[in-house]
Design an enzyme around this catalytic site. Structure first.
Site, PDB file in Angstrom:
ATOM      1  N   GLU A  84       0.540  -5.264  -4.527  1.00 51.54           N
ATOM      2  CA  GLU A  84       0.370  -5.001  -3.103  1.00 51.54           C
ATOM      3  C   GLU A  84      -0.120  -3.574  -2.835  1.00 51.54           C
ATOM      4  OE1 GLU A  84       0.644  -7.041  -0.694  1.00 51.54           O
ATOM      5  OE2 GLU A  84       0.866  -5.814   1.108  1.00 51.54           O
ATOM      6  N   ASP A  85       0.451  -2.609  -3.530  1.00 47.87           N
ATOM      7  CA  ASP A  85       0.236  -1.214  -3.142  1.00 47.87           C
ATOM      8  C   ASP A  85      -0.590  -0.376  -4.118  1.00 47.87           C
ATOM      9  OD1 ASP A  85       1.686  -1.687  -0.893  1.00 47.87           O
ATOM     10  OD2 ASP A  85       3.584  -0.951  -1.709  1.00 47.87           O
TER      11      ASP A  85
END
Ligand code: MN
Length: 720
Positions: A84-85
């Site tokens: 996700e990051d």
């Protein structure tokens, strides 16, 4: 708001040591690799608190390690925000850590992505997806909950106040109930308390202050603790007694619910007695009850009847040694851990204590509620309604039962066997006569309980009756019973109405025209021809009233809605045809539903008052008639008659210019007359017509069908 005392981040070797202490089979290398990878890819990223980002996955991993979960959880936690990051891809994780872990990380990522959207899209929809995602693997949910726990611990660092409130609300409405349902009380309590703190800061401060300002409480708890310990040790039980205060959130809820003040909240004190084994639970209970006054009606045995989330304990309330009302929970260490960690602990024990005395009576079905939720989700059209429902009770108001094949049927609480039958299928409900619950024969009205395995016993001749409505509570069952009774009634009336009207028309030598009839009855309560026939059958409309629209016979005939009631097919002429098996003296007529022609296999149905109706043996309506009717086996005895019969065909054909003309000319070529033709369906591509054709026998009708089928533009020809 005060800053949280954030736990020191666990070091790499500490984490590995911690895992190895409770699980010697830990894949040390893989954990090390994940730890390093996590630090590397999150690099210089910072959280809103100013901490390095990778502190967060370490904390999440540590929370799960506290629950003694295996390295799959820990590695998933370490990697849970990488896709996700960071620039990390699924493939990269799969290559480095294997497919199983990549799938788990991907699952958590999906949940996180839903979370990000939840401010704009309806929450219920996300919740739905959340569950669906979870269905892959319950481990994903546990990692997600641990992630949420850490995010709640650090929520006050989030600068946007609206975002804070949203997260807190979401936690209270969705994550805390989820944690509760999988039995992780520890997560549930923590999530609720943090959410409470952010959503109602003043109330929270007030509860906390009042808890702190009760200095005598601590001493009292200690005294009571000693007293109880002594009672139990005198009974030669080795126990641990814990005084525990209730959580701020639960106290606040109680104050709200009972509308009392903090001071009046007498049962603030609660103690937990942890013993070694199951027998000792009951021994401890006996000792406690013989030493203190028991408050009646408060004893609950969740050991013999665990809660659906697996919770087990004995609960009782006493007047304690200092005349204080106190709540006591008695449980084993294992029960305690299952209470704290829920599913996770359950799995843990399953691995560790395969042959130990602890056997959960609900083993195997314990987490079936997850499947149940999925079932319900799959069949819920309106996610908002679903969320409403879910927020309220988390399905405490439902019972979940199983079919013999193990399928889950979710029903409202207090549902009966009959509700269950209708939930499976309308026909199963209609034909149900009794059932077996867990192999035991029971009547249809029997109430169901969670986990019941229900086998419905049906009988062909069974029919619902109005009294059945008393035994069901689900809307579906009620609707089906009413529908059946209504249909049965109106079928009978329809048939009767048709017969009566036909007779009346024949008597007056009228020609029937549906269009004129409907025009004249426009604005009345009748919507269609069937309604009129039913009303005639019921006796609420007289044939006289209907007939007046067709007298005198000056009606325009060429119309696509005309049905001619040819006198040739009437009772008086039937004698010539001679059908074997009739009852002498009884009037007969052909059924309008199946239009039998000479040569068809036929049956008769005796209707008192109206005579014998001749159906094709294959007629659906005939099959649907109840066995209460008197049936006759009929055969044609005379195959060369001058009489004609009306056969009805449904023809589907391509919508082309001249198509209809071609069809009618084809029918004429077979020397059959078209009595009536009605277009029942017009789409851009296809037309569907119903046509009544007078033929001498079945062979001629089949000839017509064959010729029609040979036309390129005709796609289907069926007798009706
Ligand atoms: Mn996270």
């Amino acid at each position: 708001m005060k800053a949280a005392a954030s736990k020191p981040v666990i070091r790499q070797y500490e984490l590995v040591e911690k895992l190895k202490r409770y699980n010697p089979n830990t894949d040390e290398d893989l954990v090390n690799k994940a730890y390093v990878f996590c630090m590397k890819v999150h690099g210089q990223q910072l959280r809103e608190s100013g901490d390095p980002y990778f502190h967060h996955p370490l904390e999440v991993a540590n929370i799960l390690a506290d629950m003694r979960l295996d390295h799959y959880y820990i590695i998933t936690a370490l990697l849970h925000d990488t896709i996700e990051d960071t620039l990390t891809t699924y493939e990269e994780i799969e290559n480095l850590f294997g497919t199983e872990i990549a799938k788990l990380v991907n699952g958590v990522t999906k949940l996180s992505q839903l979370e990000l959207q939840s401010s704009s899209s309806p929450q219920a929809e996300n919740f739905r997806k959340l569950f669906l995602a979870m269905s892959d693997d319950l481990r994903i949910l546990l990692v997600k909950l641990a992630d949420r726990v850490h995010n709640m611990r650090t929520l006050y660092f989030v600068k946007d106040p609206e975002k804070r409130l949203r997260i807190a609300r979401e936690t209270l409405e969705i994550y805390a109930p989820l944690a509760s349902r999988i039995g992780t009380t520890k997560f549930k309590d923590e999530l609720q308390n943090y959410a409470f703190e952010h959503l109602h800061p003043e109330d929270y401060t007030s509860v906390m202050e009042q808890l702190a300002n009760m200095p005598q409480t601590q001493q009292l708890i200690e005294n009571i603790n000693n007293d109880i310990t002594k009672v139990l040790e005198d009974g030669s039980l080795k126990v641990q007694v814990f005084g525990r205060e209730k959580t701020p959130y639960s106290i606040w809820k109680k104050i709200q619910k009972r509308n009392i003040t903090f001071e009046q909240l007498s049962d603030l004190m609660a103690f937990r007695i942890v013993v070694t084994n199951l027998q000792e639970c009951y021994q401890a209970l006996g000792l406690i009850h013989s030493s203190y006054i028991m408050v009646p009606g408060r004893f609950k045995d969740y050991i013999s009847t665990p809660k659906t989330n697996g919770y087990q304990s004995l609960h009782t309330t006493l007047i304690g040694p200092y005349n204080q009302k106190i709540e006591i929970q008695i449980r084993t260490q294992e029960m305690h851990e299952i209470c704290e960690f829920g599913v996770a602990a359950h799995w843990h024990y399953k691995q560790k204590t395969k042959n130990k005395e602890y056997i959960n009576p609900h083993e195997g079905t314990q987490y079936s509620w997850v499947r149940n939720l999925l079932e319900i989700l799959e069949h819920t059209d309106n996610p908002d309604e679903f969320l409403e429902h879910t927020k309220l009770e988390m399905f405490n108001d439902q019972v979940f039962c199983f079919t013999p094949k193990g399928e889950v049927i979710a029903l409202p609480k207090h549902a009966s066997v009959l509700d269950f039958a209708y939930a499976i299928h309308g026909e199963v409900g209609n034909k149900a006569v009794s059932a077996k619950i867990n192999g035991k024969q029971v009547p249809l009205r029997t109430e169901l309980y969670n986990g019941d395995q229900v086998e419905i016993i049906t009988a062909k001749q069974q029919e619902p009756s109005l009294s059945w409505e008393k035994y069901v509570i689900t809307g579906k069952a009620k609707a089906q019973i009413r529908k059946f009774i209504r249909t049965k009634k109106s079928d009978q009336f329809l048939e009767l109405g048709k017969t009566l009207l036909t007779k009346a028309l024949q008597k007056e030598e009228c020609t029937f025209n549906e269009k004129i009839l409907l025009q004249n009855l426009k604005g009345s309560q009748y919507n269609n021809y069937e309604d009129i026939l039913i009303s005639i059958g019921e006796g609420t409309l007289s044939t006289k009233d209907v007939l007046k629209y067709f007298q005198p016979q000056v009606l325009a005939i060429p119309d696509d809605k005309i049905i001619k009631f040819k006198s040739k097919q009437n009772t008086e002429n039937l004698a010539k045809i001679s059908i074997k098996g009739l009852i002498p003296g009884m009037a007969i007529h052909y059924a309008g539903c199946c239009h039998p022609v000479l040569g068809d296999k036929i049956n008769g149905v005796v209707n008192t008052g109206t005579g014998i109706t001749v159906h094709k043996s294959s007629c659906q309506q005939l099959a649907a008639l109840s066995l209460n009717n008197e049936f006759l086996d009929l055969t044609w005895s005379n195959s060369d008659t001058d009489d004609t019969f009306i056969g009805r065909l449904k023809i589907t054909f391509v919508n082309k210019q001249g198509a209809l003309a071609l069809i009618t000319s084809t029918i004429s070529k077979c020397r059959a007359d078209i009595n009536n033709l009605k277009i029942i369906n017009r789409s851009t591509d296809f037309w569907e017509i119903i046509t009544d054709i007078s033929v001498q026998n079945k062979d001629q009708l089949q000839n017509v069908q064959a010729h029609l089928r040979s036309l390129n533009l005709v796609s289907q020809v069926d007798r009706q």
